[in-house]
Design a protein around this motif. Sequence first.
Motif, short mmCIF file in Angstrom:
data_model
loop_
_atom_site.label_atom_id
_atom_site.label_comp_id
_atom_site.label_asym_id
_atom_site.label_seq_id
_atom_site.Cartn_x
_atom_site.Cartn_y
_atom_site.Cartn_z
N VAL A 1 0.91 -1.14 0.11
CA VAL A 1 0.31 -0.40 -0.04
C VAL A 1 0.80 1.30 0.31
N GLY A 2 1.13 2.65 -1.12
CA GLY A 2 1.35 2.87 -0.88
C GLY A 2 2.26 2.91 -1.54
N PRO A 3 2.60 3.17 -3.66
CA PRO A 3 3.20 2.79 -4.38
C PRO A 3 4.15 3.73 -4.78
N GLY A 4 5.06 4.49 -4.18
CA GLY A 4 6.22 5.77 -3.81
C GLY A 4 7.57 5.17 -3.58
N ARG A 5 8.61 6.00 -3.36
CA ARG A 5 9.87 5.65 -3.19
C ARG A 5 9.87 4.18 -2.93
N VAL A 6 9.50 4.60 -0.75
CA VAL A 6 10.16 3.16 -0.51
C VAL A 6 9.08 1.74 -1.02
N GLY A 7 8.15 2.38 -1.46
CA GLY A 7 6.50 1.03 -1.71
C GLY A 7 7.31 0.11 -3.14
N GLY B 1 -2.61 1.86 -4.98
CA GLY B 1 -2.58 3.81 -4.07
C GLY B 1 -3.43 4.44 -4.22
N ARG B 2 -2.76 6.22 -4.22
CA ARG B 2 -3.78 6.91 -4.35
C ARG B 2 -4.37 7.48 -6.04
N SER B 3 -3.57 7.23 -6.83
CA SER B 3 -3.08 7.99 -7.53
C SER B 3 -3.23 7.10 -9.31
N PHE C 1 2.98 -1.25 4.54
CA PHE C 1 2.25 -0.18 3.91
C PHE C 1 3.02 1.00 4.05
N ALA C 2 3.59 1.35 2.94
CA ALA C 2 4.67 2.49 2.61
C ALA C 2 3.95 3.69 2.63
N VAL C 3 2.33 4.58 2.66
CA VAL C 3 2.37 5.43 2.31
C VAL C 3 3.50 6.25 3.64
N GLY C 4 3.21 7.79 3.39
CA GLY C 4 3.73 8.97 4.23
C GLY C 4 3.14 8.48 5.58
N ASP C 5 4.14 9.15 6.68
CA ASP C 5 3.44 9.20 8.20
C ASP C 5 2.57 9.82 8.44
N GLY C 6 1.95 10.71 7.49
CA GLY C 6 0.61 11.56 7.37
C GLY C 6 0.08 10.33 7.39
N ALA D 1 -4.73 6.75 8.86
CA ALA D 1 -6.06 7.00 8.19
C ALA D 1 -6.33 5.55 7.67
N VAL D 2 -4.76 5.15 7.01
CA VAL D 2 -4.47 4.33 5.61
C VAL D 2 -5.10 2.57 6.06
N LEU D 3 -4.59 2.81 7.06
CA LEU D 3 -4.78 1.85 8.24
C LEU D 3 -5.85 1.19 8.80
N HIS E 1 5.22 -1.66 9.03
CA HIS E 1 4.80 -0.24 8.04
C HIS E 1 6.85 -0.51 8.18
N THR E 2 6.64 1.30 7.45
CA THR E 2 8.20 1.85 6.56
C THR E 2 8.35 2.44 7.58
N SER E 3 7.34 2.76 7.78
CA SER E 3 7.53 4.26 9.18
C SER E 3 8.73 4.83 9.83
N LEU F 1 9.47 -2.02 9.59
CA LEU F 1 10.40 -2.86 8.74
C LEU F 1 11.09 -1.14 8.29
N HIS F 2 11.75 -0.94 9.23
CA HIS F 2 12.60 0.45 8.46
C HIS F 2 13.54 0.69 8.16
N PRO F 3 13.76 0.56 6.43
CA PRO F 3 15.15 0.60 5.34
C PRO F 3 15.75 1.93 6.58
N VAL F 4 16.78 1.81 7.15
CA VAL F 4 17.44 3.42 7.26
C VAL F 4 18.51 3.83 6.54
N VAL F 5 18.14 4.00 5.25
CA VAL F 5 18.59 4.40 4.40
C VAL F 5 17.66 5.79 3.64
N PRO F 6 18.47 6.99 3.32
CA PRO F 6 17.47 7.96 2.52
C PRO F 6 17.56 7.08 0.82
N PHE F 7 16.03 7.31 0.48
CA PHE F 7 15.26 7.27 -0.76
C PHE F 7 15.20 8.03 -1.72
N ALA F 8 16.26 8.52 -2.82
CA ALA F 8 16.15 10.03 -3.45
C ALA F 8 14.57 9.41 -4.23
N1 LIG Z 1 12.25 8.33 1.57
C1 LIG Z 1 12.98 7.56 2.80
O1 LIG Z 1 14.13 7.93 2.68
C2 LIG Z 1 12.46 6.83 4.22
C3 LIG Z 1 13.37 6.47 4.54
C4 LIG Z 1 12.79 4.86 5.21
C5 LIG Z 1 11.37 4.78 5.43
N2 LIG Z 1 10.70 5.92 5.46
C6 LIG Z 1 9.11 5.50 4.90
O2 LIG Z 1 8.78 4.92 4.71
C7 LIG Z 1 6.78 5.60 4.01
C8 LIG Z 1 6.56 6.28 2.82
O3 LIG Z 1 8.17 6.95 2.27
P1 LIG Z 1 8.04 7.47 1.00
O4 LIG Z 1 9.26 8.73 0.78
O5 LIG Z 1 8.04 6.16 -0.32
O6 LIG Z 1 6.34 8.79 0.64
P2 LIG Z 1 6.32 8.88 -0.87
O7 LIG Z 1 7.45 9.24 -2.02
O8 LIG Z 1 5.78 9.59 -0.93
O9 LIG Z 1 4.82 7.25 -1.24
C9 LIG Z 1 4.08 7.36 -0.40
C10 LIG Z 1 3.36 7.15 -1.49
O10 LIG Z 1 2.06 6.93 -0.69
C11 LIG Z 1 0.84 6.83 -1.35
N3 LIG Z 1 -0.14 7.21 -0.41
C12 LIG Z 1 -0.69 8.42 0.04
N4 LIG Z 1 -1.97 7.82 0.82
C13 LIG Z 1 -2.47 6.97 0.28
C14 LIG Z 1 -3.73 6.34 0.41
N5 LIG Z 1 -4.67 6.74 1.35
N6 LIG Z 1 -3.74 4.82 0.13
C15 LIG Z 1 -3.17 4.59 -1.23
N7 LIG Z 1 -1.32 4.89 -1.58
C16 LIG Z 1 -1.64 6.09 -1.01
C17 LIG Z 1 1.34 8.50 -2.36
O11 LIG Z 1 0.60 8.51 -3.28
P3 LIG Z 1 0.40 9.85 -3.34
O12 LIG Z 1 1.54 9.16 -5.62
O13 LIG Z 1 -1.14 9.95 -4.54
O14 LIG Z 1 0.91 11.00 -3.51
C18 LIG Z 1 2.40 7.60 -2.60
O15 LIG Z 1 2.74 7.05 -3.58
C19 LIG Z 1 6.98 6.60 4.90
O16 LIG Z 1 6.56 6.60 6.48
C20 LIG Z 1 8.76 6.66 5.46
O17 LIG Z 1 9.11 7.62 6.77
C21 LIG Z 1 11.00 6.53 3.80
#
Ligand SMILES: NC(=O)c1ccc[n+]([C@@H]2O[C@H](COP(=O)([O-])OP(=O)(O)OC[C@H]3O[C@@H](n4cnc5c(N)ncnc54)[C@H](OP(=O)(O)O)[C@@H]3O)[C@@H](O)[C@H]2O)c1
Length: 319
Positions: A8-14, A33-35, A65-70, A74-76, A93-95, A116-123
């Motif tokens: 859940v959450g097709p962003g960088r981490v997912g 995903g949302r979009s 669950f790899a959606v944003g922390d905010g 609500a997603v859960l 979750h990956t938060s 499972l929090h990957p301690v890695v910056p995901f550009a």
């Molecule tokens: N980035 C990092 O370096 C990093 C490192 C370790 C852990 N994390 C953790 O991993 C998690 C995800 O981070 P990220 O960097 O991958 O964030 P991200 O790139 O913003 O990806 C989040 C994804 O979740 C989607 N989303 C948001 N609300 C949703 C919903 N209601 N239902 C389904 N999908 C939804 C977003 O959709 P949209 O495309 O519509 O926005 C986006 O595709 C966070 O908890 C973060 O703290 C991040």
Amino acid sequence: MAVRLAIVGPGRVGTAFGLAAVAAGVDLLGFVGRSPAAVQSALRLCGRGRALHLPDLTAAHVVVFAVGDGELPAVLAAALAAGAARPCALWLHTSGRFGLEVLATAAAAGLRIGGLHPVVPFADAEQGRAAMRGAPGVLLPGPGSEGLLRTLAAHCGLVPVVMHGGDRALYHAACALAANGLTALRAAVDAVFAAAGGLAPAAAAGLASSLMRNALQACDELGPVAALSGPVRRGDAGTVVAHVETLAANVPAALPVYRALMAAAVALAEQAGLGAEPAAALRARLAAPAAGGVPPQTGLPSPAALPPPAGGFPPPSSD
Ligand SMILES: NC(=O)c1ccc[n+]([C@@H]2O[C@H](COP(=O)([O-])OP(=O)(O)OC[C@H]3O[C@@H](n4cnc5c(N)ncnc54)[C@H](OP(=O)(O)O)[C@@H]3O)[C@@H](O)[C@H]2O)c1
């Protein structure tokens, strides 16, 4: 039977988790995903799975669950309300910000829970997938979930580190300082080198990289107190004033960064043996408005009156 995974959450981490799972032979069902565009992009990269909706999660043994922390609470809640809980499935979750408390309702619904929090910056997803290999992955095991969390970490190439309790917001603040703080610092360093001139951009970038890597290595080997060097460690207030003045005149955006970090360095220098008097003089210089009128923004106390630094204004130190 291969483990069936949904994300859940097709962003960088997912997406990075999806890439790692496919490479490890896990059966990736797909992404919620949302979009639609983000889901399609993740599916294209992973080469497996389909667009899922929350009720489809009942088919998965593991849901990441790899959606944003905010959005996570609500997603859960929405997933549970959609009847997506498959008894004994693992929801994780990956938060970095949240502990297991955010999954309490899922546990009450009979799910295994974990983090499972990957301690890695995901550009981005592909860079993050590569960076996970050999990096730490902090596990938050709920009852009966540690084995599966370790397996998932191994699929991603993460080195597991188990966290028991602790203040999760502070833990995450430390992670943000280490990764994002360093990135912001590097941007400031690059801007100041560029303003200084006289170096080709690649040469300046090489200096920044080398200094930052060596400073970090010294911290690893000696600890930050013994690793500190430079004008603050030497109690050289004249050089610090020269830095403040030229930054105020040429790169004012970098001045608050310089002031804040050098104030923190003064505290380290004191621990390393710098006397109270030179330390106070450094603090006073760092708190004083620059000659050009740029006031400090560090919250440091402003000195009443400042005598000129002993020894005038020597040229800046090279370290
Ligand atoms: N980035 C990092 O370096 C990093 C490192 C370790 C852990 N994390 C953790 O991993 C998690 C995800 O981070 P990220 O960097 O991958 O964030 P991200 O790139 O913003 O990806 C989040 C994804 O979740 C989607 N989303 C948001 N609300 C949703 C919903 N209601 N239902 C389904 N999908 C939804 C977003 O959709 P949209 O495309 O519509 O926005 C986006 O595709 C966070 O908890 C973060 O703290 C991040």
